[in-house]
Write a protein that holds these residues in place. Structure first.
Motif, PDB file in Angstrom:
ATOM      1  N   PRO A   1       0.849  -5.471  -1.623  1.00 46.14           N
ATOM      2  CA  PRO A   1       1.870  -6.211  -2.367  1.00 46.14           C
ATOM      3  C   PRO A   1       2.620  -5.257  -3.289  1.00 46.14           C
ATOM      4  O   PRO A   1       2.176  -4.150  -3.575  1.00 46.14           O
ATOM      5  N   SER A   2       3.746  -5.692  -3.771  1.00 46.59           N
ATOM      6  CA  SER A   2       4.520  -4.873  -4.692  1.00 46.59           C
ATOM      7  C   SER A   2       4.006  -5.066  -6.110  1.00 46.59           C
ATOM      8  O   SER A   2       3.143  -5.909  -6.377  1.00 46.59           O
TER       9      SER A   2
ATOM     10  N   TYR B   1      -4.081  -1.377  -5.943  1.00 46.28           N
ATOM     11  CA  TYR B   1      -4.674  -1.257  -4.611  1.00 46.28           C
ATOM     12  C   TYR B   1      -4.631   0.192  -4.138  1.00 46.28           C
ATOM     13  O   TYR B   1      -5.611   0.728  -3.597  1.00 46.28           O
ATOM     14  N   ALA B   2      -3.470   0.812  -4.307  1.00 50.74           N
ATOM     15  CA  ALA B   2      -3.304   2.191  -3.841  1.00 50.74           C
ATOM     16  C   ALA B   2      -4.248   3.136  -4.578  1.00 50.74           C
ATOM     17  O   ALA B   2      -4.866   4.028  -3.957  1.00 50.74           O
TER      18      ALA B   2
END
Length: 743
Positions: free
Chosen positions: A298-299, A306-307
């Motif tokens: 998601p943005s 998450y990254a």
């Protein structure tokens, strides 16, 4: 075969289990069974289950031989279930009134789905109730029963099992079992939901989810056991691997796994400080190995997290947390100002003493708001002098009460420099009430709360229900109770109440009350001495009258006409009166007092000596009845205002239905009772025997020894409790006279 089976596993929940089971058995829907599973609990949970099973055929108590953990305890209960549907209820939670009727009706309306999901609300110690924040997901719209693909957002509900009813045939068909571990609900919940062909929802709060202030929820415990989450998601994805027809759920469950890992990393009070980086690396490995094809982050901030997690970048994730904390700087600074103000109020000298090392051989005692040398602290002090004479014992006493302290007892006057020094530096703090709010509990200090009675009247948080009896600040109360390391108890009845009404992280010590040791260990000579000190003739019958205080009365209202009672009882009796100097002077009362027929013992420093001297106790609602019962002598209850007292103050049982002896509700009844043998009749003896079995459980004469060994000497091996039937309390005055004639 019942419609519903409720599986209730229990471990160390004796303070909440009765409320849980009552919430089930009091439902208006009755077609159910309860499988109560004792997970080898070290407390009284198993006995409570047996008690309920004995009186209600719908309850089955299942005792496990070893502690297996929550998941496998549920499995044991599930194996015994015979109902069409199985519900799991945690033993510190409760069902709301009418919950089972609503669940049964919804199951019928929706054509017996595989799973029914119902709502819950969190309940807090201060009375606050908050509904599930995702309750909008349970709106009863569309078809009554549906596949999860129609409403996949249900996977975003908290991963819990106790807000669902499961069709037992569905569970059996697919062989669902709870795994061991900390997060056992995750694989069960996800696997069952994605497998179910028909799901239904009920937009109604059916469970009150107790938020235990003392951290009863294991997920709020700082521990490496939170690494268990990796094993649980291995089970989730293993289930997907074994069921390729469910593979379309893999992306959604992958995201649930991501969110779950981040929650553990970001929530304070879960991982130890040195475990965050290791956890992040383990999480990154799972994310790389299980990433489904086509998964898109998601943005925004969530996607960025998450990254970072996928790279195992724990320092960067921690940096995001620091930025978030900085946004709350104003709040933090405000709290610091409040803290600083409190420290200033405590005094510069106290602050200076707090910076000095603890005195490992110093114990500070106090009793009854520093009014003197008494009660459990005094009995512990005496035992400590024998078993640990290297520990210096100091008593905090108000300046105007110092004269009441026995000679030889070291005293520091409350508010003096010596007092603040002892408060700051003593290794051990012992009190039968709470120390003042100004106390700063230091790391390494040991705070022993002894209490000063078995509760008949409502205590602690339960007093919130009876506002006419108190104006207590309950948040401040619990802050004081947070300082306790140990809490004494003389019976399991008290333990369950203390743990519930003072929900803090202390250890309950079921030692008995040290102040009652003398009632078991004294001999005939001690009884004779106690009576001689009061000027009692050998042949007189001494009635000890001890009324309790009523907080809701502005002015004291005498409950007995002592002069009239003494006249009616005749010259062979003496009334020992312990209470206020509340009785209005009269010429007749003065005559009786001068003749020794009525003796004011209100100022007597040792109530235990009064117990030894008395032939019988007369009281209303005082905790004295629980202590005096250890002597196995007659007790008379004078309860002329029971209905008012129980309604305004609140009580834990009906004293008129479960008394320790004969009961009178008027002075005429009391006079008649005392002038007959009813006060010491076989019926009164039977009532007292039942009362003693319930409330004199641990008072065997070795309570002080147990406390000193555990708290001051650090010994963990328990001192066995002498069974009630094997105890020999101090002889009664009648027994002493018989012994004297036999010599």
């Amino acid at each position: 075969m019942p419609r519903l089976t409720l599986v209730v596993p229990a471990y160390n929940v004796q303070s909440y289990l009765r409320e849980c089971l009552d919430s089930v058995l009091d439902q208006d829907f009755t077609d159910f069974e309860v499988i109560a599973v004792d997970d080898c609990s070290p407390d009284d949970s198993g006995s409570i289950m047996d008690e309920y099973a004995a009186r209600d055929s719908r309850v089955q108590a299942l005792h496990l031989r070893e502690n297996v953990g929550l998941g496998r305890a549920r499995n044991a209960g599930l194996a015994q279930a015979t109902g069409d549907y199985v519900l799991f209820l945690d033993s510190d939670d409760t069902l709301t009134p009418g919950a089972l009727s609503a669940i049964a009706s919804r199951l019928a309306e929706s054509g017996d789905p595989d799973i029914l999901i119902y709502d819950y609300a969190r309940t807090y110690w201060n009375g606050r109730v908050l509904r599930n924040t995702r309750s909008e997901l349970l709106k009863q719209t569309g078809a009554a029963a549906f596949p999860l693909t129609d409403r996949p957002e249900l996977l975003d509900l908290l991963q819990i099992v106790w807000n669902k009813a499961y069709r037992r045939d569905f569970l059996t068909e697919h062989g669902f079992q709870f795994p061991p571990g900390y997060y056992e609900d995750a694989p069960w919940t996800f696997s069952s939901l994605i497998t179910a062909e028909r799901i239904s929802v009920l937009d109604r709060i059916c469970v009150h989810y107790r938020q235990r202030r003392e951290g009863g929820n294991i997920l709020r415990t700082v521990s490496r056991k939170h690494f268990d989450i990796f094993d649980q998601y291995e089970r989730v994805f293993g289930y997907l691997d074994a069921h390729p027809e469910l593979d379309h759920w893999r992306p959604r469950l992958y995201r649930k796994m991501l969110d779950h890992y981040l929650t553990i990393l970001e929530k304070p009070g879960r991982l130890p400080r040195d475990a965050g980086a290791e956890f992040a690396q383990r999480a990154a490995e799972d994310l790389r190995n299980r990433r489904p094809a086509g998964f898109t982050r998601p943005s925004g901030t969530r996607g960025y997290k998450y990254a970072l997690l996928a790279r195992g970048s724990y320092p960067a994730l921690a940096g995001i947390k620091k930025i978030a904390r900085a946004r709350n700087t104003a709040v933090v600074q405000g709290r610091k100002r409040v803290t600083q103000a409190k420290r200033t109020a405590m005094g510069v000298f106290y602050q200076s003493q707090l910076r000095l090392p603890l005195d490992e051989n110093l114990a500070l005692f106090s009793a009854y708001w520093s009014r003197g040398y008494a009660c459990n602290p005094a009995a512990i002090d005496a035992e400590l002098a024998v078993r640990a004479p290297h520990i210096r014992r100091v008593w905090a006493v108000k300046a105007d009460e110092v004269s009441r302290v026995p000679k030889g007892v070291e005293v520091v006057r409350v508010g003096s420099r010596e007092y603040w020094t002892a408060l700051a530096r003593a290794k051990y703090l012992v009190n039968n009430v709470n120390f003042a709010d100004t106390l700063v509990k230091r790391e390494g200090q040991i705070h022993l709360q002894t209490h000063h009675g078995t509760p008949l009247k409502s205590m602690g948080l339960d007093q919130r229900k009876y506002p006419a009896s108190t104006n207590m600040d309950f948040e401040a109360l619990l802050e004081r109770c947070d300082r306790w390391d140990f809490s004494l108890s003389s019976n399991r009845f008290s333990t369950t109440i203390w743990e519930r009404v003072y929900p803090c992280s202390y250890e309950s010590l079921e030692t008995g009350y040290p102040r009652n040791d003398v009632l078991i260990n004294s001999d005939a000579a001690a009884v004779v001495s106690a009576r001689q000190q009061l000027g009692l003739d050998d042949g007189t019958t001494a009635f000890l009258y001890m009324p309790t205080h009523r907080e809701y009365e502005v002015d004291f209202a005498p409950r007995l006409d002592l002069a009239a009672l003494a006249d009616e009882l005749g010259p062979g009796t003496t009334l020992l009166v312990r209470g206020h100097y509340f009785y209005k002077p009269s010429s007749r009362l003065s005559e009786l007092q001068a003749a020794g027929r009525v003796v004011d013992v209100s100022a007597h420093p040792e109530v235990e000596q009064l117990y030894l001297a008395a032939d019988c106790l007369i009281t209303d609602y005082s905790s004295a009845m629980f202590d005096y019962a250890n002597l196995d002598r007659p007790i008379v209850i004078y309860a002329d205002d029971w209905e008012t007292y129980s309604a305004v103050r609140g009580t834990y049982f009906d004293l008129l239905e479960e008394p320790p002896g004969a009961v009178a509700t008027s002075q005429q009844e009391l006079t008649t009772l005392l002038n007959s043998d009813e006060w010491r009749s076989p019926r009164s003896d039977k009532l007292r025997a039942e009362f003693r079995r319930r409330f004199c459980e641990f008072d065997d004469g070795r309570a002080a020894e147990r406390v000193v060994r555990r708290v001051f000497l650090g010994e963990l091996a328990p001192v066995p409790v002498v069974p009630l039937e094997d105890r020999t309390p101090a002889p009664s005055p009648t027994q002493v006279r018989r012994l004297a004639t036999q010599v």
